[in-house]
Design an enzyme around this catalytic site. Structure first.
Site, PDB file in Angstrom:
ATOM      1  N   HIS A  48      68.109  66.178  63.462  1.00 24.28           N
ATOM      2  CA  HIS A  48      68.054  67.148  62.849  1.00 24.28           C
ATOM      3  C   HIS A  48      66.702  67.237  62.534  1.00 24.28           C
ATOM      4  O   HIS A  48      65.881  66.328  61.749  1.00 24.28           O
ATOM      5  CB  HIS A  48      68.250  66.112  61.311  1.00 24.28           C
ATOM      6  CG  HIS A  48      68.135  66.773  59.825  1.00 24.28           C
ATOM      7  ND1 HIS A  48      69.274  66.469  58.995  1.00 24.28           N
ATOM      8  CD2 HIS A  48      67.595  68.339  59.396  1.00 24.28           C
ATOM      9  CE1 HIS A  48      68.711  67.393  57.510  1.00 24.28           C
ATOM     10  NE2 HIS A  48      67.968  68.256  58.444  1.00 24.28           N
ATOM     11  N   PHE A  72      62.012  73.475  63.402  1.00 25.65           N
ATOM     12  CA  PHE A  72      61.032  73.940  64.400  1.00 25.65           C
ATOM     13  C   PHE A  72      61.008  74.865  63.807  1.00 25.65           C
ATOM     14  O   PHE A  72      59.899  75.836  64.984  1.00 25.65           O
ATOM     15  CB  PHE A  72      62.009  73.373  65.957  1.00 25.65           C
ATOM     16  CG  PHE A  72      61.675  71.795  66.798  1.00 25.65           C
ATOM     17  CD1 PHE A  72      61.190  71.775  65.319  1.00 25.65           C
ATOM     18  CD2 PHE A  72      61.951  71.218  67.540  1.00 25.65           C
ATOM     19  CE1 PHE A  72      61.025  69.846  66.393  1.00 25.65           C
ATOM     20  CE2 PHE A  72      62.132  70.584  68.067  1.00 25.65           C
ATOM     21  CZ  PHE A  72      61.395  69.590  67.360  1.00 25.65           C
ATOM     22  N   HIS A 101      73.676  68.964  54.064  1.00 18.29           N
ATOM     23  CA  HIS A 101      73.356  69.039  52.755  1.00 18.29           C
ATOM     24  C   HIS A 101      73.639  68.856  51.516  1.00 18.29           C
ATOM     25  O   HIS A 101      73.820  68.986  50.424  1.00 18.29           O
ATOM     26  CB  HIS A 101      71.741  69.555  52.785  1.00 18.29           C
ATOM     27  CG  HIS A 101      71.147  69.267  51.860  1.00 18.29           C
ATOM     28  ND1 HIS A 101      69.661  69.200  52.107  1.00 18.29           N
ATOM     29  CD2 HIS A 101      70.941  68.793  50.477  1.00 18.29           C
ATOM     30  CE1 HIS A 101      68.829  69.032  51.207  1.00 18.29           C
ATOM     31  NE2 HIS A 101      69.760  69.094  50.072  1.00 18.29           N
ATOM     32  N   ASP A 131      64.974  64.727  60.224  1.00 23.68           N
ATOM     33  CA  ASP A 131      64.453  65.852  59.231  1.00 23.68           C
ATOM     34  C   ASP A 131      63.483  66.199  59.759  1.00 23.68           C
ATOM     35  O   ASP A 131      62.878  66.516  57.877  1.00 23.68           O
ATOM     36  CB  ASP A 131      65.152  65.089  57.784  1.00 23.68           C
ATOM     37  CG  ASP A 131      65.229  67.438  56.716  1.00 23.68           C
ATOM     38  OD1 ASP A 131      64.952  68.396  57.691  1.00 23.68           O
ATOM     39  OD2 ASP A 131      65.855  66.555  55.749  1.00 23.68           O
ATOM     40  N   HIS A 171      55.671  72.017  57.154  1.00 24.35           N
ATOM     41  CA  HIS A 171      54.631  72.609  56.111  1.00 24.35           C
ATOM     42  C   HIS A 171      53.565  73.383  56.060  1.00 24.35           C
ATOM     43  O   HIS A 171      52.720  71.903  56.675  1.00 24.35           O
ATOM     44  CB  HIS A 171      55.087  72.817  54.936  1.00 24.35           C
ATOM     45  CG  HIS A 171      56.611  72.857  55.102  1.00 24.35           C
ATOM     46  ND1 HIS A 171      57.384  74.311  54.690  1.00 24.35           N
ATOM     47  CD2 HIS A 171      57.809  72.376  54.299  1.00 24.35           C
ATOM     48  CE1 HIS A 171      58.669  74.016  54.816  1.00 24.35           C
ATOM     49  NE2 HIS A 171      58.691  72.164  54.605  1.00 24.35           N
TER      50      HIS A 171
HETATM   51  O1  DOR Z   1      63.094  68.475  52.499  1.00 27.90           O
HETATM   52  C1  DOR Z   1      63.989  69.661  53.501  1.00 27.90           C
HETATM   53  N1  DOR Z   1      62.857  70.325  53.786  1.00 27.90           N
HETATM   54  N2  DOR Z   1      64.946  69.016  52.864  1.00 27.90           N
HETATM   55  C2  DOR Z   1      65.872  70.637  52.999  1.00 27.90           C
HETATM   56  O2  DOR Z   1      66.938  69.987  52.945  1.00 27.90           O
HETATM   57  C3  DOR Z   1      64.872  71.116  53.892  1.00 27.90           C
HETATM   58  C4  DOR Z   1      63.453  70.885  54.576  1.00 27.90           C
HETATM   59  C5  DOR Z   1      62.945  72.686  55.059  1.00 27.90           C
HETATM   60  O3  DOR Z   1      63.482  73.388  56.343  1.00 27.90           O
HETATM   61  O4  DOR Z   1      61.747  72.405  55.010  1.00 27.90           O
HETATM   62 ZN    ZN Z   2      67.499  69.315  57.327  1.00 29.95          ZN
END
Ligand code: DOR
Ligand code: ZN
Length: 438
Positions: free
Chosen positions: A64, A67, A180, A303, A307
């Protein structure tokens, strides 16, 4: 042939001395304790890597990651993301389809594979998004013999359209459906943008529990394979355990952040610790860890959701959700296990490599075993270090773990028998779609 000598691999419950021989085709030919007995094989060895008593993990399979390519390359791209992966001992990733545009058609999927193959340092699989008309999925199946199949189909249950599609439409059973699991009906307005508890309450665990119950409801009616992503709550875990006991085809994963952090960390970190689903309580955290050690949680997945700094430095209403983790996954989990005095590493190694390989349908990956590919991590388990943004290779260097002291350092990574990373240097870029590897 390559000999990796004098390492230690987990056999049963114990780390034991191991020498590993890998053929030129990248597969493990032999694993043995003492070099003395192997004269015949050793005569064929032309390269030796001295593992100096360090631990050798099977390459981690992170099922998970985000990228961000195509479309959000300023947050991450396949080059930066896959470098972070390899430097963290992750040899295969499965990348999520919430790109711009979303990867929900055959054309976009094939284009993304090409793009990733040009840039990736690790092997990869790609998820596809759930198309509004699920008959689109049949197009992939028609091409089954000509194209690499996706990792699975990602379903965002908090999206009313997607929820409606999975609950009411017929889905082909050939895919893994990765959920999700948050039911939007339980979401409320956040009452205080600077209070992590308020943020957590606005996406409460009831949302997760309800979504998992719905997923199990689908499995009661239809023969599908479901995987619940980033499990965050004790009660969610109990739902999964119940479903497993009823022999439904359900698996789940937990992130390092839900295993290490709680809403108390969130209180101090604000937007940096904002993620979906939110960080929960200390009890949830402990129970998730216990569920992992007991084998109810199948996989550890980062995950990895990068950002920019600006996007993360906002308050809890406006910050983007997501925590990075692909590079730190192994040291974080190793440190957690050491602190908890875990005696048996087997369930952890399974969750890092073997189980994701099985869930994703990857043969000959995820184990240190004769006939398997030489995806290996040389891990200095004694080195203690402090996490700082400078070591991170993701484009997003903002991390809730900044300043945390961890134990264990990835010295080198082998991908399919090739030394692709050593001491901070990338030696080769050979990443391809993992389904193209036979
Ligand atoms: O915290 C998260 N960021 N949860 C998600 O479901 C999406 C992910 C993202 O793509 O930034
Ligand atoms: Zn995710």
């Amino acid at each position: 042939m390559l000999l990796i000598r004098n390492g230690r691999v987990l056999r049963g419950k114990h780390w034991t001395r191991a020498n590993i021989i890998i053929s030129d085709s990248g597969k493990i030919v032999d694993v043995f304790r003492s070099v003395n007995a192997k004269g015949y094989l050793l005569s064929k060895v032309d390269t030796i890597y001295n593992a100096r008593g360090y631990l050798i993990f099977p390459g981690i399979i992170d099922m998970h990651v985000h990228f961000r390519e195509p479309g959000l390359e300023w947050k991450e791209d396949f080059e930066s993301g896959s470098k972070a992966a390899i430097a963290g001992g992750v040899t295969i990733v499965a990348d999520m389809p919430n790109n711009k545009p979303p990867i929900n058609s055959l054309e976009r999927y094939l284009r993304k594979i090409k793009l990733a193959e040009k840039k990736s340092y690790c092997d990869f699989l790609l998820y596809i998004g759930l198309p509004e008309d699920p008959s689109q999925l049949l197009k992939f199946l028609e091409e089954k013999d000509n194209i690499p199949m996706p990792a699975g189909v990602k379903v965002f249950m908090y999206n009313p359209k997607e929820e409606n599609t999975v609950l009411n439409k017929d889905l082909p059973k050939d895919f893994l459906y990765v959920f999700h699991a948050e039911d939007y009906r339980y979401f409320t307005e956040i009452s205080d943008c600077n209070d992590y508890s308020a943020f957590e309450k606005s996406r409460p665990k009831e949302a997760e529990i309800s979504a998992i119950q719905k997923i199990v409801g689908i499995l009661e009616k239809r023969d599908l394979r479901a995987h619940v992503a980033h499990l965050s709550s004790y009660e969610g875990l109990l739902e999964i355990v119940r479903a497993k006991k009823k022999r439904f085809k359900i698996s789940t994963e937990v992130t390092p952040h839900h295993l290490l952090l709680t809403k108390d960390h969130g209180r101090k970190l604000g937007g940096i610790a904002k993620c979906y689903p939110p960080l929960r309580s200390e009890l949830d955290r402990r129970m998730l860890f216990r569920g992992l050690l007991q084998g109810y949680i199948d996989a550890i997945a980062s995950d990895h959701a990068p950002h920019s700094l600006e996007e993360k430095m906002k308050d809890l209403c406006d910050a983007e959700p997501g925590i990075t983790g692909v590079q730190l996954l192994l040291p974080l989990i190793f440190t957690l296990a050491k602190k908890a005095h875990v005696k048996n590493f087997r369930p952890i190694i399974r969750a890092l490599s073997e189980n994701p390989a099985r869930i994703l349908g990857l043969k000959k990956r995820g184990r240190i075993k004769i006939g398997y590919y030489g995806d290996l991590v040389i891990f200095n388990h004694r080195k203690e270090w402090k996490i700082s943004p400078e070591v991170l290779l993701s484009k997003s260097r903002v991390t809730p773990y900044e300043g945390m002291k961890v134990k264990g350092w990835v010295l080198a990574t082998f991908l399919r028998g090739r030394l692709v990373y050593e001491n901070g240097e990338f030696l080769e870029r050979i990443g391809i779609c993992a389904r193209s590897v036979q």
